[in-house]
Design an enzyme around this catalytic site. Sequence first.
Site, PDB file in Angstrom:
ATOM      1  CB  CYS A  25       9.150   5.145 -39.775  1.00  0.00           C
ATOM      2  SG  CYS A  25      10.046   4.909 -41.331  1.00  0.00           S
ATOM      3  CG  HIS A 201      12.242   3.359 -36.614  1.00  0.00           C
ATOM      4  ND1 HIS A 201      11.075   2.621 -36.628  1.00  0.00           N
ATOM      5  CD2 HIS A 201      12.502   3.686 -37.905  1.00  0.00           C
ATOM      6  CE1 HIS A 201      10.649   2.499 -37.870  1.00  0.00           C
ATOM      7  NE2 HIS A 201      11.490   3.142 -38.659  1.00  0.00           N
ATOM      8  CD  GLU A 203      10.686   1.710 -33.202  1.00  0.00           C
ATOM      9  OE1 GLU A 203      10.586   1.357 -34.395  1.00  0.00           O
ATOM     10  OE2 GLU A 203      10.531   2.893 -32.835  1.00  0.00           O
TER      11      GLU A 203
END
Length: 225
Positions: A25, A201, A203
């Site tokens: 990002c 993302h 994560e």
Amino acid sequence: GTGGKENLWDALQNFSREKPTWGTCAGMILLAEKCVGASAVIQDGQALIGGMNVLVCRNYFGSQISSFEMETPAPPKAIDSSPYPGVFIRAPAILSVAQDVEVLGRVVATPCRQAAVVLQELEAKIAQGENVSMMNVVDALERTDGEGINYKEVKVVSSGEEKKDIEGEMKIELPGAADGSNAREVICAVRKNCMLCTAFHPELTKDYRWHAYFVDMVKEHKMKN
């Protein structure tokens, strides 16, 4: 900001060119060589770390409240090749890449209203033959004394001016827009040597395939060095 810390910015640049580095990002924006778009929270622009020869459009998918999840391609050589759940939060998109950049994933998406304006202006500049290779600072929105905000135009250089010497310099070619919807096929994941960038993302999911891919990048780098 980090730009004011003596030697820190240079250290980040050196590290990202020598060691495995993954930007997601906003991290993808920082690792890009060129960026267009605007943010009301950044004044006078933000320097880029660079290294990845791509043109990024900031906030392509919209604002924070426009965050969403969509299917994206799985990382290369993943045992499970099913679509990956990409979480996009005020996410950027890559519009163009140089020949030395490997495209790992694409998605079809409509730019938000602000990004559509930026793309329209950029297309006009390219049509006029302007060289946009020097867009190495994120464009900013300039606050006025009142409540107004003025858009600061993208930085360009004419063909006769000196341009930054970037290995594998790219020719800017924007993805075409679909009739009616203005949807475009944009790039959401790229790799160049030991540098990886994703617009989404990983994560924030319980799917670790992109993490496994990056771990393999680290192992490859360690074996070669």
